[in-house]
Design a protein around this motif. Structure first.
Motif, PDB file in Angstrom:
ATOM      1  N   TYR A  35       0.833  -1.203   0.000  1.00 36.76           N
ATOM      2  CA  TYR A  35       0.000   0.000   0.000  1.00 36.76           C
ATOM      3  C   TYR A  35       0.868   1.255   0.000  1.00 36.76           C
ATOM      4  N   ALA A  53       4.157  10.568  -8.932  1.00 41.36           N
ATOM      5  CA  ALA A  53       3.749  10.758 -10.325  1.00 41.36           C
ATOM      6  C   ALA A  53       2.831  11.966 -10.432  1.00 41.36           C
ATOM      7  N   ARG A  66     -11.130   9.544 -10.339  1.00 35.27           N
ATOM      8  CA  ARG A  66     -10.495   8.280 -10.674  1.00 35.27           C
ATOM      9  C   ARG A  66      -9.094   8.599 -11.180  1.00 35.27           C
ATOM     10  N   ASP A  87      -7.063   7.566 -13.642  1.00 35.71           N
ATOM     11  CA  ASP A  87      -6.758   7.831 -15.046  1.00 35.71           C
ATOM     12  C   ASP A  87      -7.385   9.134 -15.509  1.00 35.71           C
ATOM     13  N   ILE A 126     -27.187   2.070 -25.207  1.00 35.55           N
ATOM     14  CA  ILE A 126     -26.952   0.844 -24.442  1.00 35.55           C
ATOM     15  C   ILE A 126     -28.255   0.431 -23.777  1.00 35.55           C
ATOM     16  N   HIS A 127     -28.578  -0.806 -23.975  1.00 35.87           N
ATOM     17  CA  HIS A 127     -29.844  -1.300 -23.436  1.00 35.87           C
ATOM     18  C   HIS A 127     -29.693  -1.538 -21.938  1.00 35.87           C
ATOM     19  N   THR A 128     -30.311  -0.669 -21.144  1.00 36.24           N
ATOM     20  CA  THR A 128     -30.180  -0.822 -19.706  1.00 36.24           C
ATOM     21  C   THR A 128     -31.521  -1.097 -19.042  1.00 36.24           C
ATOM     22  N   THR A 146     -33.739  -6.404 -17.077  1.00 38.61           N
ATOM     23  CA  THR A 146     -33.917  -7.668 -17.789  1.00 38.61           C
ATOM     24  C   THR A 146     -34.662  -8.680 -16.942  1.00 38.61           C
ATOM     25  N   ALA A 187     -33.487  -9.858 -14.304  1.00 37.65           N
ATOM     26  CA  ALA A 187     -32.530 -10.690 -13.594  1.00 37.65           C
ATOM     27  C   ALA A 187     -32.188 -10.106 -12.238  1.00 37.65           C
ATOM     28  N   TYR A 188     -32.116  -8.766 -12.173  1.00 45.47           N
ATOM     29  CA  TYR A 188     -31.703  -8.138 -10.930  1.00 45.47           C
ATOM     30  C   TYR A 188     -32.932  -7.721 -10.152  1.00 45.47           C
ATOM     31  N   PRO A 189     -32.998  -8.013  -8.890  1.00 43.98           N
ATOM     32  CA  PRO A 189     -34.219  -7.720  -8.123  1.00 43.98           C
ATOM     33  C   PRO A 189     -34.414  -6.233  -7.862  1.00 43.98           C
TER      34      PRO A 189
END
Lengths: 287, 428
Positions: free
Chosen positions: B151, B161, B315, B317, B384-386, B389, B391-393
């Motif tokens: 770390y 840097a 972030r 980058d 983007i298809h969001t 679906t 699947a997620y509760p």
């Protein structure tokens, strides 16, 4: 003159240290001492601009680059003292001595007069005088040096360049993909667990424990796993140890953990389990 | 040196007095800044902050400092001991040294001697600050390396840097100031801002400097070297007790240093703001300018705290992209622009009118090019298809659509007034 007599011995000792010291980082540090002393000598010789530039460029940038590379080899890395080529050391010492004698003899032959013209060169100020020279008489070599450096930087970038075959995945696309993966294969979509969660240690090589006490292998870096440096004591051995200790001492029910509660303290027993402090100050899990 | 006749003339004891004063002021300022940061951040989060020890809780940081110094000092087994001990010292000493060239005020009479309120000055003062700051980076890098922990090493690498990258942008932002002031000495840069602050004339430089000074000091939102969620504590993970306190001190002094430098280079240094000296001639004489100097400096520190209380961490980058792909090119273009302007206005002796006309024509040309230039072929935004679906509760939406705005305030069954106020004053 005082500065010279203070700094010169220091520089010579540090320079010798650069060669003689075992660890690479120490010798880089000693090189930094030499460079900063040199910068201070420039300052006493009425070249303040050179002083600042010497520190910014050499100490601040170039030596820092050295350090970057050296640091990545690890703290314990030291030069090996084994001779790989027979007789190399003897030859090196002889060669060095010859070179030194030669230099001393040659330098002793020449006699330099006292330097003159410093006052005239610095008449309009050191920086102004330097700028005048750089941007008039030496402008061509100045620009050529700049072009050379930029070419070198571009060349390095070109060598390290990788052509991207497919477009880079953005944050949004990545989130959508993860969600899709969760939907189809049930793969966990959050970040990976950090090492050491619920374990006895929070070191990077200790896997986190799942609520049932089994280690979460995802929590340790793949590099460490490949190197085989992950601690791999049996998952619940430590817990049993604790239970036995608690049973032995008896009557100690500090904190909330009962003897059957294995969810909090079940880590990896890394040091020697027998010399754990027993009694009142028994830690209930990590802080 | 004959270039700065005011400096280098002091008697030895006066130099000593000034050096000790700078040291004391910096240490006290650090204690004050810690308290101030905690209070301001607390206010921003609807808390009260330290308010118990001393007037307004001012002595809280002193107590914390004593406690920190008295804690157990641990040196890890895997550490490189010499470097481990050396690193915090290497952070703190440069932090103090840089303040020697900061002008606090004009010439004053101190103990019967005429002397400028500045320890020393040199023809390369601003470069000196940058040089010494680059030595300070060594402390962080070595601290990270010598701890012998992953770390710490990652934190040290990130930090160095970051500081090196942002020092480039910072240096480029300063070039425009040097062009206008015609000097690198801090006292002369302050003198050159008698009429207008460089922060107003060279506004883009000022903005670039302020952004890069936050990156340079490793403060939020650029505090990636000590990102708690990723690196525990970054380069100082393994440090404790007095050694950690030195890192802490170094960080706060660096904050004060870059603020003082920003004040000196862009906000007129110790000069009175808003032409107060036109009305009150004494505003720029004697010890009065200390008020302006510290006022402006604390303004910058407030800005630091404000950012910390407001912005989430970036972030890594994105942060590096901001430095290398935005700040440095922008600074380069701006420097070329300033140099061209400077050359044109001095070589052809143009008046304000001509410059404004020229600028207007240039702006009109750019606008025209924008209207009639080549048609932009923007990339089609990928849809983007969001949609869920299944699947997620996902919980069902509340009837009447999503709830917007603040939640309704919580109400509690009423108690006696005395209990409530007692409870509130306990909170700190």
């Amino acid at each position: 003159m005082i500065a010279f007599w203070v700094l010169a011995p220091l520089m010579v000792i540090a320079a010798l240290g650069v060669v003689l010291v075992r660890r690479a980082v120490h010798s880089a540090l000693l090189l930094a001492v030499v460079m900063i002393s040199l910068a201070v000598l420039y300052l006493t010789l009425e070249a303040p601009f050179l002083f600042a530039v010497q520190i910014i460029v050499y100490t601040g940038a170039i030596l820092m680059l050295f350090l970057f590379v050296l640091m990545l080899v690890g703290v314990d890395a030291a030069d090996s003292v084994v001779e790989t080529i027979r007789g190399q050391r003897l030859l090196a010492i002889t060669g060095g001595l010859v070179m030194g004698v030669l230099l001393v003899v040659v330098v002793a032959q020449i006699s330099l007069g006292t330097m003159v013209g410093m006052g005239a060169a610095n008449a309009g100020g050191n920086i102004e005088g330097l700028a005048d020279l750089l941007f008039s008489r030496y402008v061509l070599s100045f620009e050529a040096t700049a072009a050379l450096l930029i070419t070198a930087a571009l060349g390095a970038m070109l060598l390290a360049h990788r052509e991207r075959l497919e477009p880079k995945e953005g944050q949004r696309a990545m989130a959508a993909r993860r969600m899709q993966e969760y939907g189809t294969s049930g793969r966990h979509l959050g970040p990976l667990p950090s090492p050491g969660v619920y374990a006895r240690h929070n070191a990077v090589d200790t896997p986190a424990l799942l609520p049932d006490g089994t280690p979460a292998t995802d929590s340790v870096s793949r590099v460490l796993a490949a190197r085989g440096t992950v601690r791999s004591a049996p998952a619940l051995g430590d817990v049993e140890d604790v239970q036995r200790t608690l049973g032995d001492v008896g009557g100690i029910s500090g904190g909330s953990g009962s003897a059957t509660d294995t969810s909090a303290g079940g880590g990896y027993n890394t040091e020697n389990p027998d010399t754990r402090p027993q009694g009142d100050d028994w830690p209930e899990g990590d802080e | 040196m004959n270039e700065l006749p005011l400096f280098g003339q002091d008697v030895w004891w006066l130099v000593l007095v000034k050096a000790v004063l700078i040291f004391v002021v910096l240490v006290l300022l650090t204690l004050f800044n810690i308290w101030w940061e905690r209070r301001v951040v607390a206010r921003m989060q609807h808390r009260i902050g330290p308010n118990v020890h001393g007037p307004f809780g001012l002595l809280q940081s002193l107590a914390d400092g004593v406690k920190l110094a008295l804690k157990e000092d641990i040196i890890p087994k895997a550490a490189d001991k010499v470097v481990f001990v050396l690193a915090p010292v290497l952070v703190v000493i440069p932090a103090f040294v840089t303040f020697s060239v900061i002008p606090f005020g004009p010439e004053v009479t101190m103990f019967g001697e005429r002397t400028p309120l500045q320890l020393t000055d040199m023809p390369v003062a601003v470069l000196f600050v940058m040089a010494i700051a680059s030595i300070g980076i060594y402390g962080i890098v070595l601290g990270g390396w010598s701890s012998g922990s992953t770390y710490s090493l990652l934190g040290g690498l990130r930090s160095s840097a970051q500081m090196i990258s942002y020092e480039v942008a910072m240096g480029l932002a300063l070039v425009a100031v040097f062009l206008y002031a015609g000097s690198l000495s801090t006292s002369e840069i302050v003198a050159a801002q008698e009429d207008w602050w460089f922060g107003a004339i060279l506004f883009p430089s000022f903005v670039i400097y302020v952004i890069s000074m936050i990156g340079e000091t490793n403060r939020a939102p650029f505090d990636l070297p000590e990102a708690e969620g990723e690196l525990v504590g970054g380069f100082h993970t393994e440090y404790s007790s007095l050694k950690f306190a030195l890192f802490f001190l170094g960080e706060y002094i660096n904050m004060a240093t870059v603020s003082a430098l920003a004040t000196t280079l862009f906000l007129g240094g110790w000069r009175a703001p808003f032409w107060i000296d036109e009305i009150w001639a004494g505003a720029n004489e004697g010890y009065v300018p200390l008020i302006w100097f510290f006022g402006k400096m604390l303004l910058f520190i407030f800005f630091f705290i404000w950012l910390r209380g407001t912005l989430p961490r970036m972030r890594y980058d994105q942060f590096m992209d901001l430095g290398w792909k935005v700040l440095i090119p922008a600074a380069l273009v701006w420097v070329v622009l300033v140099a061209t302007m400077r050359y044109v206005s001095t070589a052809y002796e143009l008046g304000t009118q001509e410059i404004l006309i020229g600028g207007g024509v240039l702006l009109a040309l750019i606008l025209l090019w924008g209207f009639f230039g080549p048609e932009e072929t923007g990339e089609p935004v990928e849809d983007i298809h969001t949609a869920p679906t299944g699947a997620y509760p996902v919980p069902p939406m509340p009837s009447g659509g999503a709830q917007r705005g603040a939640a309704a305030p919580l109400t509690f069954p009423s108690r006696t007034q005395a209990t409530v106020t007692h409870g509130a004053s306990e909170e700190s």
